[in-house]
Design an enzyme around this catalytic site. Structure first.
Site, short mmCIF file in Angstrom:
data_model
loop_
_atom_site.label_atom_id
_atom_site.label_comp_id
_atom_site.label_asym_id
_atom_site.label_seq_id
_atom_site.Cartn_x
_atom_site.Cartn_y
_atom_site.Cartn_z
N ASN A 187 0.84 -1.21 0.00
CA ASN A 187 0.00 0.00 0.00
C ASN A 187 0.87 1.26 0.00
O ASN A 187 1.92 1.32 0.64
CB ASN A 187 -0.98 0.01 1.17
N ILE A 188 0.39 2.24 -0.76
CA ILE A 188 1.11 3.52 -0.89
C ILE A 188 0.12 4.63 -0.59
O ILE A 188 -0.90 4.77 -1.29
CB ILE A 188 1.70 3.66 -2.31
N GLU A 189 0.39 5.38 0.46
CA GLU A 189 -0.55 6.39 0.94
C GLU A 189 -0.18 7.79 0.47
O GLU A 189 0.92 8.02 -0.04
CB GLU A 189 -0.63 6.32 2.47
N CYS A 235 -4.18 0.53 -2.45
CA CYS A 235 -3.95 -0.71 -1.68
C CYS A 235 -2.87 -1.57 -2.32
O CYS A 235 -2.62 -1.51 -3.53
CB CYS A 235 -5.23 -1.53 -1.62
N GLU A 288 -2.93 -4.72 -3.02
CA GLU A 288 -3.46 -5.63 -4.05
C GLU A 288 -3.51 -4.94 -5.41
O GLU A 288 -3.18 -5.52 -6.44
CB GLU A 288 -4.87 -6.10 -3.69
N CYS A 298 -9.95 -5.32 0.64
CA CYS A 298 -11.09 -4.40 0.72
C CYS A 298 -12.01 -4.62 -0.48
O CYS A 298 -11.66 -5.29 -1.46
CB CYS A 298 -10.59 -2.95 0.78
N CYS A 302 -10.66 -3.62 -3.96
CA CYS A 302 -9.67 -4.58 -4.48
C CYS A 302 -10.34 -5.88 -4.93
O CYS A 302 -9.92 -6.50 -5.90
CB CYS A 302 -8.59 -4.84 -3.43
#
Ligand code: THU
Length: 136
Positions: free
Chosen positions: A43-45, A54, A56, A92, A95
């Site tokens: 995940n990259i925020e 996310c 995935e 989620c 995804c």
């Protein structure tokens, strides 16, 4: 030994490259495609929160961009950043929908709680999916 042990290990390793300063929740994913390649993601925020992607989807979009659209299985692991995983991290809803674009209903989705691998299927996680066939 579980046949997906190495896929789960790839997801655990991918989790190390999560960028999650806002949630502090690090997720890793490892996607096995039909030709045997494993594509990973984390995940990259974003400081603006909503652009966050996310783990995935990072793995799925990387695979598709590399020409792989046939998915065999995906492993997903998540938990508090900097700590080993202790609970299952199911994908989620967004995804699940993205996986359903390319994956089949029987596709295994592997979760890991640090002790055991739990094998689910995409169809179980997303029954009655809206997909390309609805657009026919
Ligand atoms: N996250 C994932 O990477 N995959 C999921 O399926 C659930 C949530 C990430 C998004 C966000 O960076 C953090 O976990 C907390 O929601």
């Amino acid at each position: 030994m579980n046949k997906y042990q190495s896929l789960v290990e790839a997801a655990v390793a991918a989790r190390e490259r999560s960028y999650c300063p806002y949630s502090g929740f690090a997720v890793g994913a490892a996607l096995l495609t039909a030709d045997g390649t494993v594509f990973t993601g984390a995940n990259i925020e974003s400081a603006s929160y909503t652009p966050t992607v996310c783990a995935e989807r990072v793995a799925v979009f990387t695979a598709v961009h590399q020409g792989q659209r046939q998915f065999e299985a995906i492993a997903v692991v998540g938990g508090k950043a900097g700590e080993p995983v202790t609970t299952y991290c199911p994908p989620c809803g967004v995804c699940r929908q993205v996986l359903a674009e390319f994956g089949h209903t029987a596709m295994p989705v592997l979760l890991y709680d640090g002790k055991q691998i739990k094998e689910l299927t995409l169809g179980t996680l997303l029954p009655e999916v809206f997909d390309k066939h609805n657009l026919d």
